[in-house]
Design an enzyme around this catalytic site. Structure first.
Site, PDB file in Angstrom:
ATOM      1  N   ILE A 135       0.845  -1.195   0.000  1.00  0.00           N
ATOM      2  CA  ILE A 135       0.000   0.000   0.000  1.00  0.00           C
ATOM      3  C   ILE A 135       0.874   1.236   0.000  1.00  0.00           C
ATOM      4  O   ILE A 135       0.567   2.257  -0.605  1.00  0.00           O
ATOM      5  CB  ILE A 135      -0.902   0.062   1.267  1.00  0.00           C
ATOM      6  CG1 ILE A 135      -1.791  -1.165   1.382  1.00  0.00           C
ATOM      7  CG2 ILE A 135      -1.746   1.335   1.271  1.00  0.00           C
ATOM      8  CD1 ILE A 135      -2.543  -1.254   2.709  1.00  0.00           C
ATOM      9  N   SER A 136       1.973   1.154   0.719  1.00  0.00           N
ATOM     10  CA  SER A 136       2.843   2.326   0.841  1.00  0.00           C
ATOM     11  C   SER A 136       4.265   1.879   1.150  1.00  0.00           C
ATOM     12  O   SER A 136       4.478   0.964   1.940  1.00  0.00           O
ATOM     13  CB  SER A 136       2.305   3.215   1.963  1.00  0.00           C
ATOM     14  OG  SER A 136       3.350   3.904   2.601  1.00  0.00           O
ATOM     15  N   GLY A 173       7.558   3.515   2.489  1.00  0.00           N
ATOM     16  CA  GLY A 173       8.252   4.683   3.042  1.00  0.00           C
ATOM     17  C   GLY A 173       9.709   4.383   3.323  1.00  0.00           C
ATOM     18  O   GLY A 173      10.198   3.294   3.039  1.00  0.00           O
ATOM     19  N   LYS A 174      10.393   5.369   3.894  1.00  0.00           N
ATOM     20  CA  LYS A 174      11.809   5.211   4.228  1.00  0.00           C
ATOM     21  C   LYS A 174      11.993   4.221   5.367  1.00  0.00           C
ATOM     22  O   LYS A 174      12.948   3.476   5.411  1.00  0.00           O
ATOM     23  CB  LYS A 174      12.388   6.558   4.713  1.00  0.00           C
ATOM     24  CG  LYS A 174      12.787   7.512   3.620  1.00  0.00           C
ATOM     25  CD  LYS A 174      13.783   8.550   4.131  1.00  0.00           C
ATOM     26  CE  LYS A 174      13.369   9.274   5.406  1.00  0.00           C
ATOM     27  NZ  LYS A 174      12.256  10.204   5.344  1.00  0.00           N
ATOM     28  N   GLU A 175      11.074   4.281   6.315  1.00  0.00           N
ATOM     29  CA  GLU A 175      11.232   3.505   7.544  1.00  0.00           C
ATOM     30  C   GLU A 175      10.335   2.295   7.624  1.00  0.00           C
ATOM     31  O   GLU A 175      10.587   1.388   8.410  1.00  0.00           O
ATOM     32  CB  GLU A 175      10.947   4.413   8.752  1.00  0.00           C
ATOM     33  CG  GLU A 175      11.977   5.493   8.907  1.00  0.00           C
ATOM     34  CD  GLU A 175      11.404   6.757   9.522  1.00  0.00           C
ATOM     35  OE1 GLU A 175      10.213   6.770   9.874  1.00  0.00           O
ATOM     36  OE2 GLU A 175      12.163   7.721   9.650  1.00  0.00           O
ATOM     37  N   VAL A 188       3.797  -0.616   4.177  1.00  0.00           N
ATOM     38  CA  VAL A 188       2.479  -1.072   4.608  1.00  0.00           C
ATOM     39  C   VAL A 188       1.891  -1.945   3.503  1.00  0.00           C
ATOM     40  O   VAL A 188       1.905  -1.566   2.333  1.00  0.00           O
ATOM     41  CB  VAL A 188       1.554   0.122   4.944  1.00  0.00           C
ATOM     42  CG1 VAL A 188       0.173  -0.356   5.365  1.00  0.00           C
ATOM     43  CG2 VAL A 188       2.173   0.998   6.036  1.00  0.00           C
ATOM     44  N   ASP A 229       2.850  13.815  15.507  1.00  0.00           N
ATOM     45  CA  ASP A 229       3.119  13.972  14.073  1.00  0.00           C
ATOM     46  C   ASP A 229       1.792  14.143  13.341  1.00  0.00           C
ATOM     47  O   ASP A 229       1.567  13.582  12.276  1.00  0.00           O
ATOM     48  CB  ASP A 229       3.894  12.754  13.555  1.00  0.00           C
ATOM     49  CG  ASP A 229       4.457  12.963  12.145  1.00  0.00           C
ATOM     50  OD1 ASP A 229       4.547  14.130  11.697  1.00  0.00           O
ATOM     51  OD2 ASP A 229       4.792  11.969  11.487  1.00  0.00           O
ATOM     52  N   TYR A 231      -0.771  14.510   6.319  1.00  0.00           N
ATOM     53  CA  TYR A 231      -0.217  13.248   5.808  1.00  0.00           C
ATOM     54  C   TYR A 231      -0.630  12.049   6.656  1.00  0.00           C
ATOM     55  O   TYR A 231      -0.483  10.906   6.226  1.00  0.00           O
ATOM     56  CB  TYR A 231       1.316  13.314   5.759  1.00  0.00           C
ATOM     57  CG  TYR A 231       1.821  14.300   4.737  1.00  0.00           C
ATOM     58  CD1 TYR A 231       2.062  13.892   3.419  1.00  0.00           C
ATOM     59  CD2 TYR A 231       2.025  15.634   5.067  1.00  0.00           C
ATOM     60  CE1 TYR A 231       2.501  14.788   2.476  1.00  0.00           C
ATOM     61  CE2 TYR A 231       2.466  16.541   4.124  1.00  0.00           C
ATOM     62  CZ  TYR A 231       2.710  16.117   2.826  1.00  0.00           C
ATOM     63  OH  TYR A 231       3.134  17.006   1.871  1.00  0.00           O
ATOM     64  N   ASN A 232      -1.096  12.315   7.863  1.00  0.00           N
ATOM     65  CA  ASN A 232      -1.468  11.215   8.758  1.00  0.00           C
ATOM     66  C   ASN A 232      -2.940  11.254   9.137  1.00  0.00           C
ATOM     67  O   ASN A 232      -3.344  10.743  10.176  1.00  0.00           O
ATOM     68  CB  ASN A 232      -0.576  11.221  10.008  1.00  0.00           C
ATOM     69  CG  ASN A 232       0.832  10.746   9.677  1.00  0.00           C
ATOM     70  OD1 ASN A 232       1.018   9.896   8.799  1.00  0.00           O
ATOM     71  ND2 ASN A 232       1.822  11.303  10.355  1.00  0.00           N
ATOM     72  N   ASP A 279      -0.641   6.447  11.943  1.00  0.00           N
ATOM     73  CA  ASP A 279       0.787   6.694  12.190  1.00  0.00           C
ATOM     74  C   ASP A 279       1.045   7.230  13.604  1.00  0.00           C
ATOM     75  O   ASP A 279       1.493   8.356  13.783  1.00  0.00           O
ATOM     76  CB  ASP A 279       1.282   7.714  11.136  1.00  0.00           C
ATOM     77  CG  ASP A 279       2.758   7.566  10.830  1.00  0.00           C
ATOM     78  OD1 ASP A 279       3.420   6.755  11.500  1.00  0.00           O
ATOM     79  OD2 ASP A 279       3.256   8.279   9.930  1.00  0.00           O
TER      80      ASP A 279
HETATM   81  N1  LIG Z   1      -4.752   1.043   8.597  1.00  0.00           N
HETATM   82  C1  LIG Z   1      -4.462   1.442   7.361  1.00  0.00           C
HETATM   83  N2  LIG Z   1      -5.295   1.182   6.348  1.00  0.00           N
HETATM   84  C2  LIG Z   1      -5.008   1.581   5.082  1.00  0.00           C
HETATM   85  N3  LIG Z   1      -3.887   2.227   4.723  1.00  0.00           N
HETATM   86  C3  LIG Z   1      -3.005   2.521   5.694  1.00  0.00           C
HETATM   87  C4  LIG Z   1      -3.229   2.149   7.055  1.00  0.00           C
HETATM   88  N4  LIG Z   1      -2.171   2.561   7.785  1.00  0.00           N
HETATM   89  C5  LIG Z   1      -1.337   3.171   6.933  1.00  0.00           C
HETATM   90  N5  LIG Z   1      -1.810   3.150   5.664  1.00  0.00           N
HETATM   91  C6  LIG Z   1      -1.172   3.704   4.463  1.00  0.00           C
HETATM   92  O1  LIG Z   1       0.234   3.573   4.601  1.00  0.00           O
HETATM   93  C7  LIG Z   1       0.864   4.848   4.601  1.00  0.00           C
HETATM   94  C8  LIG Z   1       2.033   4.845   5.569  1.00  0.00           C
HETATM   95  O2  LIG Z   1       1.589   4.570   6.876  1.00  0.00           O
HETATM   96  P1  LIG Z   1       2.028   5.437   8.111  1.00  0.00           P
HETATM   97  O3  LIG Z   1       1.542   4.736   9.328  1.00  0.00           O
HETATM   98  O4  LIG Z   1       1.608   6.855   7.919  1.00  0.00           O
HETATM   99  O5  LIG Z   1       3.617   5.283   8.085  1.00  0.00           O
HETATM  100  P2  LIG Z   1       4.793   6.257   7.632  1.00  0.00           P
HETATM  101  O6  LIG Z   1       4.208   7.612   7.327  1.00  0.00           O
HETATM  102  O7  LIG Z   1       5.688   6.290   8.817  1.00  0.00           O
HETATM  103  O8  LIG Z   1       5.404   5.594   6.447  1.00  0.00           O
HETATM  104  C9  LIG Z   1      -0.232   5.834   4.949  1.00  0.00           C
HETATM  105  O9  LIG Z   1       0.033   7.104   4.416  1.00  0.00           O
HETATM  106  C10 LIG Z   1      -1.443   5.198   4.308  1.00  0.00           C
HETATM  107  O10 LIG Z   1      -1.463   5.496   2.932  1.00  0.00           O
HETATM  108 MG   LIG Z   2       2.584   8.674   7.849  1.00  0.00          MG
END
Ligand SMILES: Nc1ncnc2c1ncn2[C@@H]1O[C@H](COP(=O)(O)OP(=O)(O)O)[C@@H](O)[C@H]1O
Ligand SMILES: [Mg+2]
Length: 268
Positions: free
Chosen positions: A54-55, A57-59, A62, A194, A198-199, A212
């Protein structure tokens, strides 16, 4: 739900896992330990199968996954190889009474702790009726939660949709965000740390979800107030200057709503 533990790797197990789909989905990105953590979550019947990312990121990454009752899940996997991560997260752990006595020696352990911290924060918020995904399980560097979306598609982040929304909806979203911000402090006794466009996810019918929450800290954390002010400023800046909402409250007015809960904290 789970305590941290080191996984014992049996060679035969490893070979068997290598034949599975799971390995194909995550193999290139993750080390064997992480793959085994996922395998353990499958054996414990928390995850039935892993789906697409789904995503990235650097750290963390998902993934969409499915439970044994075919409910969609979001699986957040922290990358254990990121060294910069270490420095960034220490300030949120040191000073939090929940992590008293912790000695950050091993980066992998630190990331396991970070994962557990996010799970606990999410659980505390969820139990306090904050609009966060339902936390389901965690193990090592893997956090399993409710998937927020429809038809395998996650809900959009506020940053992704605000341009397409009516001013009336944006006004409603601003109020909802403030409501959650107050709830996080007054009911969950935490500060997000945070909170930004974005969150925050936007649900249809106009509702929101906060995601997040790994960096959220307890009311007793020495930087609690700084994080609170930063969250309020971030939200206000976005709604005032990016969205152009003229009903944004000033910082003091927002703080007035929160102060009664902070006073209670000193008495109790
Ligand atoms: N429970 C969730 N259901 C659907 N998508 C999610 C969920 N949690 C996170 N995501 C997706 O994953 C991305 C990254 O998650 P996040 O917790 O914000 O981590 P980070 O910003 O540290 O990479 C979010 O921007 C969102 O698009
Ligand atoms: Mg985030």
């Amino acid at each position: 739900m789970f305590e941290d533990f080191d996984i014992y790797i049996d060679k035969r197990d490893l070979k068997r896992i290598k034949d599975k789909d799971l390995f194909e989905t995550v193999e290139e990105v993750f080390d064997t330990r992480t793959v085994l953590t996922l395998y353990t979550l499958m054996r414990k019947k928390i995850i039935k199968r892993m789906n697409g990312v789904i995503s990235a990121g650097k750290e963390s990454r998902v993934y969409l996954a499915y439970s044994y009752s075919d409910e969609p899940l979001a699986v957040k996997i922290y990358l254990t190889s990121t060294a910069v991560f270490r420095k960034g997260i220490l300030k949120y752990i040191m000073g939090d009474p929940r992590f008293q006595g912790f000695k950050p020696s091993d980066t992998r352990k630190l990331i396991y702790m970070w994962t557990r911290k996010e799970f606990r924060n999410m659980k505390r918020m969820y139990d306090a009726d904050v609009k966060v995904p339902k936390p389901i399980a965690f193990l090592n560097n893997v956090l399993v939660m409710e998937f927020l979306g429809e038809d395998n598609k996650r809900y959009p982040l506020l940053i992704e949709v605000y341009n397409e929304l009516e001013l009336e909806d944006l006004h409603r979203i601003y109020s909802l965000v403030l409501e959650e911000l107050v709830k996080i402090v007054c009911r969950a006794r935490l500060v997000h740390g945070d909170l930004s466009e974005y969150n925050i996810m936007v649900r249809p019918g106009i509702d929101i979800a906060i995601i997040d929450v790994s960096q959220a800290v307890d009311l007793e954390h020495p930087n609690f107030y700084d994080f609170l002010i930063r969250d309020i400023r971030n939200i206000n800046r976005f709604f005032r200057y990016e969205v152009g909402l003229d009903s944004v409250l000033d910082e003091e007015t927002v703080l007035e709503r929160i102060k009664p809960c902070l006073v209670k904290r000193k008495e109790g």
